[in-house]
Design a protein around this motif. Sequence first.
Motif, PDB file in Angstrom:
ATOM      1  N   ASP A  10      33.097  17.888  -7.622  1.00  0.00           N
ATOM      2  CA  ASP A  10      32.930  16.581  -6.147  1.00  0.00           C
ATOM      3  C   ASP A  10      31.780  16.506  -6.476  1.00  0.00           C
ATOM      4  N   THR A  11      30.986  15.627  -5.893  1.00  0.00           N
ATOM      5  CA  THR A  11      29.980  15.769  -5.262  1.00  0.00           C
ATOM      6  C   THR A  11      30.106  16.100  -3.342  1.00  0.00           C
ATOM      7  N   LEU A  12      29.121  16.493  -2.968  1.00  0.00           N
ATOM      8  CA  LEU A  12      29.468  16.557  -2.099  1.00  0.00           C
ATOM      9  C   LEU A  12      29.857  15.676  -0.597  1.00  0.00           C
ATOM     10  N   SER A  13      29.936  14.025  -1.009  1.00  0.00           N
ATOM     11  CA  SER A  13      29.785  13.010  -0.533  1.00  0.00           C
ATOM     12  C   SER A  13      31.341  13.221  -0.488  1.00  0.00           C
ATOM     13  N   GLU A  14      31.731  13.487  -1.744  1.00  0.00           N
ATOM     14  CA  GLU A  14      33.166  13.359  -2.612  1.00  0.00           C
ATOM     15  C   GLU A  14      34.404  13.925  -2.053  1.00  0.00           C
ATOM     16  N   LYS A  15      33.690  15.762  -1.900  1.00  0.00           N
ATOM     17  CA  LYS A  15      34.634  16.816  -0.947  1.00  0.00           C
ATOM     18  C   LYS A  15      34.447  15.946   0.086  1.00  0.00           C
ATOM     19  N   ALA A  16      33.838  15.223   0.743  1.00  0.00           N
ATOM     20  CA  ALA A  16      34.111  15.125   2.121  1.00  0.00           C
ATOM     21  C   ALA A  16      34.861  14.608   2.185  1.00  0.00           C
ATOM     22  N   TYR A  17      34.749  13.459   1.618  1.00  0.00           N
ATOM     23  CA  TYR A  17      36.343  12.113   1.931  1.00  0.00           C
ATOM     24  C   TYR A  17      36.836  12.771   2.237  1.00  0.00           C
ATOM     25  N   LYS A  18      37.152  13.935   0.771  1.00  0.00           N
ATOM     26  CA  LYS A  18      38.483  14.035   0.668  1.00  0.00           C
ATOM     27  C   LYS A  18      39.303  15.246   1.620  1.00  0.00           C
ATOM     28  N   MET A  19      38.199  15.805   2.192  1.00  0.00           N
ATOM     29  CA  MET A  19      39.001  16.395   3.322  1.00  0.00           C
ATOM     30  C   MET A  19      39.013  15.954   4.369  1.00  0.00           C
ATOM     31  N   GLN A  20      38.385  14.204   4.895  1.00  0.00           N
ATOM     32  CA  GLN A  20      38.888  14.333   5.916  1.00  0.00           C
ATOM     33  C   GLN A  20      39.908  13.161   5.223  1.00  0.00           C
ATOM     34  N   LYS A  21      40.883  13.341   4.453  1.00  0.00           N
ATOM     35  CA  LYS A  21      41.645  12.076   4.461  1.00  0.00           C
ATOM     36  C   LYS A  21      42.996  12.946   4.504  1.00  0.00           C
ATOM     37  N   LEU A  22      42.512  14.773   4.551  1.00  0.00           N
ATOM     38  CA  LEU A  22      43.685  15.413   4.648  1.00  0.00           C
ATOM     39  C   LEU A  22      43.436  16.429   6.179  1.00  0.00           C
ATOM     40  N   ASN A  23      42.926  15.587   7.045  1.00  0.00           N
ATOM     41  CA  ASN A  23      42.814  15.501   8.056  1.00  0.00           C
ATOM     42  C   ASN A  23      41.751  17.023   9.023  1.00  0.00           C
ATOM     43  N   VAL A  24      40.880  17.425   8.256  1.00  0.00           N
ATOM     44  CA  VAL A  24      40.343  18.532   8.332  1.00  0.00           C
ATOM     45  C   VAL A  24      39.052  18.054   9.969  1.00  0.00           C
ATOM     46  N   ASP A  25      39.052  18.625  10.952  1.00  0.00           N
ATOM     47  CA  ASP A  25      38.261  18.063  12.107  1.00  0.00           C
ATOM     48  C   ASP A  25      36.529  18.225  11.638  1.00  0.00           C
ATOM     49  N   TYR A  26      36.601  19.959  11.033  1.00  0.00           N
ATOM     50  CA  TYR A  26      34.667  19.677  10.721  1.00  0.00           C
ATOM     51  C   TYR A  26      34.668  20.194   9.274  1.00  0.00           C
ATOM     52  N   LEU A  27      33.819  20.170   9.013  1.00  0.00           N
ATOM     53  CA  LEU A  27      33.641  20.234   7.176  1.00  0.00           C
ATOM     54  C   LEU A  27      32.379  21.302   7.935  1.00  0.00           C
ATOM     55  N   LEU A  28      31.948  22.521   7.417  1.00  0.00           N
ATOM     56  CA  LEU A  28      30.942  23.275   7.219  1.00  0.00           C
ATOM     57  C   LEU A  28      30.809  23.736   5.914  1.00  0.00           C
ATOM     58  N   VAL A  29      28.819  23.590   5.876  1.00  0.00           N
ATOM     59  CA  VAL A  29      28.104  23.292   4.522  1.00  0.00           C
ATOM     60  C   VAL A  29      27.437  24.468   3.875  1.00  0.00           C
ATOM     61  N   MET A  30      27.781  25.622   4.316  1.00  0.00           N
ATOM     62  CA  MET A  30      26.720  26.382   4.460  1.00  0.00           C
ATOM     63  C   MET A  30      25.796  27.081   2.786  1.00  0.00           C
ATOM     64  N   HIS A  31      24.794  26.671   3.510  1.00  0.00           N
ATOM     65  CA  HIS A  31      23.390  26.673   2.454  1.00  0.00           C
ATOM     66  C   HIS A  31      23.208  28.191   1.451  1.00  0.00           C
ATOM     67  N   PHE A  32      23.763  28.402   0.237  1.00  0.00           N
ATOM     68  CA  PHE A  32      23.967  29.410  -0.319  1.00  0.00           C
ATOM     69  C   PHE A  32      22.911  29.144  -0.802  1.00  0.00           C
ATOM     70  N   ASN A  33      22.163  30.257  -0.072  1.00  0.00           N
ATOM     71  CA  ASN A  33      20.482  30.911  -0.864  1.00  0.00           C
ATOM     72  C   ASN A  33      20.236  32.548  -1.309  1.00  0.00           C
ATOM     73  N   ASN A  34      19.578  32.999  -0.821  1.00  0.00           N
ATOM     74  CA  ASN A  34      19.360  34.435  -1.536  1.00  0.00           C
ATOM     75  C   ASN A  34      19.825  35.446  -0.225  1.00  0.00           C
ATOM     76  N   ALA A  35      19.430  34.675   0.881  1.00  0.00           N
ATOM     77  CA  ALA A  35      19.463  35.900   2.368  1.00  0.00           C
ATOM     78  C   ALA A  35      21.098  35.999   2.351  1.00  0.00           C
ATOM     79  N   PHE A  36      21.967  34.300   1.852  1.00  0.00           N
ATOM     80  CA  PHE A  36      23.569  34.713   2.155  1.00  0.00           C
ATOM     81  C   PHE A  36      23.887  35.246   1.247  1.00  0.00           C
ATOM     82  N   CYS A  37      23.790  35.136   0.058  1.00  0.00           N
ATOM     83  CA  CYS A  37      24.423  35.975  -1.626  1.00  0.00           C
ATOM     84  C   CYS A  37      24.122  37.334  -1.397  1.00  0.00           C
TER      85      CYS A  37
END
Length: 310
Positions: free
Chosen positions: A73-100
């Motif tokens: 999936d691209t992010l937009s495709e993933k978001a489309y599928k999440m919406q179909k599953l009645n998700v209220d919020y999709l959090l997209v965390m930036h996975f960088n060196n600090a986070f990992c």
Amino acid sequence: MEIIHLTYPIKKNIFPQKIVLALGFFDGVHRGHQEIIKAAKKKAQAKHLPLVVMTFDRHPKEIYQNKNVTYIDTLSEKAYKMQKLNVDYLLVMHFNNAFCQLTPQEFVDEIIVKLRTDTVVAGFDYTYGPKNIANMKNFPEFAQGRFAIVDVPKQSYDGEKIGSTEIKKAISAGEMELAAKLLGFPYLMSGYIGHGLRNGHKLGYPTANLIWKPKKVVPKVGVYATKTKIRGKWYDSMTSVGYNVTINDGQKLYIESNLFGFDQEAYDEEMLIKWYKYTRGEIKFDSLKKLKEQMSRDESEIKNYFANHK
């Protein structure tokens, strides 16, 4: 559904109330992922709380292992599928060196707790650090009673775990029917219509040339039974993945769809393709006449396929 992009460190009070949080990367939002989200939705409804799904903007392997990762999936495709599953919020965390570099305890304290999480829902194999430590078995130790944990068991098909790796292998091998069974729906590619070489027009089979995002998994070279969406309408179609070896020098890979019942110009417009069945490989013909004859046979075969798979 609202999409929220986050960068570590995150702020407090992103949500005004407690949440149910589903964790995972969710590439493909396949049948295994759907069970996680359904379990989280059921819990959210029972507690009258919003369902929040957290994913990342790239696969952790791109940072941890410096790997070139392909995606279902691209992010937009993933978001489309999440919406179909009645998700209220999709959090997209930036996975960088600090986070990992967060320890498992820091991930829990500085991400999950800060998000005001009432309940975490994740798959049996979810990890949030070194897998021998940061696994579902040890999650309660890090949670310290501050939120509930729901562990969703493995989902299988034909005795094998349903996973993104298995789906990517199926797509790359042209096994679109297997991919659809694992995903729960046909594989989807989205993009826009680019300017091709117009060879299809010359042969009487005008095609829409898909320009897709990098890193998407591409089906193996060949011809496929597909459905293609242009201007809000789905059309049965035959789609070629190949190098146009009969006409061109075979250096560039093209994805071209001939839509049954559509012959308008639609350059630069959005285009989506659902992939159903691989029908044949790419063939280099001795003449354009033989290529055109084969395309006529392809059209008949694919129309017959859809007539029998309504």
